[in-house]
Scaffold this active site. Structure first.
Site, PDB file in Angstrom:
ATOM      1  CE  LYS A  30      -0.610  -0.013   4.861  1.00  0.00           C
ATOM      2  NZ  LYS A  30      -0.055   0.933   5.524  1.00  0.00           N
ATOM      3  CB  THR A  31       3.886   2.085   1.601  1.00  0.00           C
ATOM      4  OG1 THR A  31       3.550   1.899   2.841  1.00  0.00           O
ATOM      5  CG2 THR A  31       4.698   3.531   1.841  1.00  0.00           C
ATOM      6  CG  ASP A 211      -0.109   4.933   4.978  1.00  0.00           C
ATOM      7  OD1 ASP A 211      -0.818   4.116   4.674  1.00  0.00           O
ATOM      8  OD2 ASP A 211       1.379   4.604   4.759  1.00  0.00           O
ATOM      9  CD  GLU A 212      -0.164   2.555   8.782  1.00  0.00           C
ATOM     10  OE1 GLU A 212      -1.308   1.851   8.929  1.00  0.00           O
ATOM     11  OE2 GLU A 212       0.780   1.976   8.337  1.00  0.00           O
ATOM     12  CD  GLN A 242      -1.384  -3.867   9.344  1.00  0.00           C
ATOM     13  OE1 GLN A 242      -0.387  -3.429   9.317  1.00  0.00           O
ATOM     14  NE2 GLN A 242      -1.710  -3.738   7.957  1.00  0.00           N
ATOM     15  NE  ARG A 601       4.373  -5.288  10.396  1.00  0.00           N
ATOM     16  CZ  ARG A 601       3.679  -4.611   9.310  1.00  0.00           C
ATOM     17  NH1 ARG A 601       4.308  -3.845   8.838  1.00  0.00           N
ATOM     18  NH2 ARG A 601       2.271  -5.051   9.206  1.00  0.00           N
TER      19      ARG A 601
END
Length: 762
Positions: A30-31, A211-212, A242, A601
DNA sequence: GTCGTCCCGGGTTCC
DNA sequence: CCGGGACGAC
């Protein structure tokens, strides 16, 4: 340039105007999508300064900047990239005066807030009834939702204290030209309603990207709406699995409200994970699957197999840390693993100490992200308080902090007199101090007056330094010198004083870097803002490759080939604290999401660990293995069951453990990573022998006791093998037990002194 | 007015 | 275990 994007990623990147919601799982790129989308917008003629990209941390902003620079070159610099807080600080500096936020406002950190609240509580006589922390939590909880703390009623006894003290708190901050973290956002929200500035803000950004998004709170949501409702060009990216900032007011439902508020929104789901092996993904999915409050999604990967998860249960936290450090050492020495490939994640900062110590012992350099870092050190805060006071004389908080720091004989009595003068004449403390010195106001006389005069002179001298056009770094140096801070620390020969001196030197470096970056345009205010909004460690530039250590929270958005997840114990992870204001089930679900974030991660290898005992606040506590481990399919995580397992016996899960084929057993890979689980002794037990230093006294594992005895028997002449140096011959020995040291002659390396517990008899 | 000692409490996580 | 605040001794 976009060749490597998959279909859905490309759709998101090339989405034209109008609202876009990207629902994305962990590791789905996504980033990357955000970065490429921004680049595409610019290629299609959007000016860089018309783009606002909001990231969750400064670190993420930095990274995004870096990646964009690779795609776009220098066009990046006029772009608005940063956290909500940093963005709002910028907007406030520019427009704040329209709503009476002074240009020289300063940002209070939590410490400052607590001090102010503590004082107010005392003045109010309520300091017995309620701690500053509790009150701050109440303030923040309301402010996170954009509500006025005084009108929020929970029926608790605290309601009236909140109603009484919040206005005083706000007034105090206003007088001091100070804002807290929440004010930063709330002021901008007010700005958005200003008849002149509001419309400008609404059209300033042609594209807003966040984002997020699952971690935004209500105020942030409204901010996004204000900034984007005119253009409707808003892209938000998030994953409700998340969401790990509920305690800070995050409301994942913002993602679904977004769909409601923009009925024509385009929704794109990213479900292909490019990051982790399927075993890691399976394990993480199994943990998160137990949450009820979630929008189920199906993450999949083309990466097959992979190593099963590693597992080690140590005797205590030192043993755990030693195991982790040893494993990393081996990976670096014997495999193609760089320190940068490895991260150690933990639930709380308190765990970092033991890990740090052991890493160093194994010759590794940790980079500790976040934590009780640099800017929270007392001496750094002291010098920062000088800088604040110099740029903002209204800052009484800073005055009180430095008036007698370092100690110059100005005590409470004197300061009290200054306070009286300040109150009578409605002046800030610095001004009152001046008058007291000049006129002897407040009954100030004799030695006290002289000493205070000395302090005022010090400030005036520093003001002259600024007026003379000194760089920020030069000013910092002058503060340290003229306040005699350096002199006093240098006179003190202790280790501690040396460390403090080092920190001040570091602060000078930070200031110098700031000077360089802004090219002489820098003012003290700018540096202060950066210090307030930048978490310690956010900006470490690397002199050498370091193993990263961070909390799970701070690891969000990052990925590493090898991840160690330490402290998998009930009570620690999941944290099991009671909170009267929060639903226990909701709290557990957030812990589970946190575990999910932690596990996802990892790209290639994930090693979990726990300690059977742990010291907290000097007390030794017995620990039980985390309940989350029970959710991980045994095929992903071979570990001995909590009850003794007879080898080859019965219908236990060992039958379905890791197939031998998935066991990557490249030579020299040591004991790390996968081991077939059907061996007589599980590999983790085996390892424990060589790593655990401090066995808890109640642990009666005979095997390990025997191992200890063996250490003491190793003497001159013995042939031994060391994990790092290979095999050699002992030439000398001293000490006993865990402290036993051996001098060993290694054929290739020469003589080394090592601890006996790190060798085995050949 | 400072400095030493004792006692208490510490909220996990971050901008 | 630690740091900060309260209190008593110089």
């Amino acid at each position: 340039m976009r060749g490597s994007l998959n279909e859905r990623q490309r759709l998101a990147v090339e989405h034209g105007d109008g609202p876009l919601l990207v629902l994305s799982g962990a590791g789905t790129g996504k980033t990357r999508v955000l970065v490429h989308r921004i680049a595409t917008l610019i290629e299609h003629g959007v000016a860089p300064w018309e783009i606002l990209a909001v990231t969750f941390t400064n670190k993420a902003a930095q990274e995004m900047r870096e990646r964009l620079r690779q795609l776009l070159g220098d066009r990046v610099s006029p772009m608005w990239i940063g956290t909500f807080h940093a963005t709002c600080a910028r907007l406030l500096r520019r427009w704040g005066e329209a709503i009476d936020v002074p240009r020289d406002f300063q940002i209070l950190d939590t410490d400052d807030q607590l001090k102010v609240i503590g004082k107010l509580l005392k003045e109010d006589g309520s300091d017995e009834a309620c701690s500053p922390r509790t009150l701050l939590t109440r303030f923040d909880r309301a402010k996170n939702r954009g509500e006025d703390p005084t009108t929020v009623h929970t029926g608790q006894y605290l309601d009236d204290i909140v109603a009484r003290l919040y206005p005083k708190y706000a007034e105090r901050l206003r007088k001091e030209h100070a804002v807290d973290f929440n004010d930063l956002l709330l002021h901008v929200l007010r700005l958005a309603e200003h008849p002149e500035v509001g419309p400008r803000l609404a059209t300033q950004f042609r594209h807003v990207l966040v984002d997020e998004f699952q971690d935004t709170n209500r105020v942030q949501y409204r901010l996004v709406m204000h900034l984007a409702h005119a253009t409707r060009n808003v892209t938000v990216v998030g994953d409700d699995d998340q969401s790990i900032y509920g305690w800070r007011g995050a409301e994942p439902r913002n993602m679904f409200d977004f769909e409601r508020d923009f009925p024509d929104v385009t929704v794109i789901r990213l479900e292909q994970n490019y990051r982790s092996t399927s075993i890691i993904l399976d394990a993480a999915n199994a943990v998160i699957a137990r949450n009820r409050e979630r929008h189920a999604k199906s993450l999949w990967t083309e990466r097959g197999g992979g190593d099963p998860l590693g597992w080690h249960e140590a005797g205590d936290e030192r043993g755990e840390a030693s195991f982790i450090a040893g494993e990393i050492r081996k990976m670096i020495d014997h495999e193609d693993v760089s320190p940068r490939d490895v991260a150690i994640l933990y639930r709380t900062h308190a765990q970092s100490r033991a890990l740090e110590d052991q890493l160093r012992r194994f010759g590794l350099h940790p980079e500790i992200v976040g934590g009780l870092g640099f800017y929270e050190r007392k001496e750094v805060k002291d010098v920062v308080a000088y800088l604040r006071l110099l740029t903002n004389p209204a800052s009484d908080i800073s005055f009180e902090r430095v008036v007698n720091t370092p100690s110059r004989g100005i005590g409470d009595v004197t300061v009290d007199k200054v306070r009286v003068v300040a109150r009578e004449r409605e002046l800030p403390l610095v001004e009152a101090a001046r008058i007291a010195v000049r006129e002897g106001a407040g009954g100030l006389a004799g030695a006290a007056r002289k000493k205070l005069a000395g302090f005022v002179d010090l400030l005036d001298g520093l003001t002259a330094v600024i007026a003379a056009g000194a760089s920020v770094a030069e000013l910092v140096i002058q503060v340290v010198e003229r306040s005699r801070y350096r002199e006093i620390l240098e006179a003190d020969k202790s280790e501690e004083a040396r460390g403090r001196l080092g920190n001040l030197a570091e602060l000078v470096t930070v200031a110098a870097d700031y000077d360089d970056e802004v090219g002489g345009e820098g003012d003290v205010l700018g540096l202060l803002e950066r210090l307030a909004l930048t978490a310690p460690g956010d900006d470490t530039r690397d002199d050498q490759p370091r193993v990263r250590m961070t909390t799970v929270h701070a690891a969000k958005g990052l990925e590493f080939p090898v991840v160690f997840l330490a402290g998998m114990e009930d009570g620690l992870f999941p944290s099991l604290r009671e909170r009267e204001d929060q639903d226990q089930d909701a709290a557990m679900e957030e812990e589970r999401r946190l575990a999910y974030v932690a596990m996802t991660r990892a790209k290639d290898r994930l090693i979990l660990s726990a300690a059977r005992t742990r010291r907290t606040w000097g007390e030794i506590r017995m620990q039980v293995v985390s309940r989350f481990l029970d959710d991980i399919p045994p095929a992903c995580l071979p570990r001995p069951s909590r009850k003794p397992v007879h080898v080859g016996g019965g219908a236990d899960w060992r039958r379905v453990t890791a197939p031998t084929s998935s066991t990557v057993s490249s030579p020299g890979r040591g004991r790390a990573g996968a081991r077939p689980a059907h061996r007589g002794t599980s590999w983790d037990e085996h390892d424990q022998r060589s790593y655990d230093d401090d066995e808890p006294s109640f642990d009666l594992d005979g095997d390990r006791d025997r191992a200890k005895v063996r250490e003491d028997r190793i003497g001159p002449g013995a042939s031994v093998v060391h994990g790092q140096f290979g095999s050699g011959r002992v030439v000398d020995a001293s000490g006993q037990g865990k402290d036993r040291k051996l001098v060993i002659d290694f054929p290739e390396i020469g003589q080394k002194t090592v601890l006996a517990r790190f060798v085995t008899v050949a």
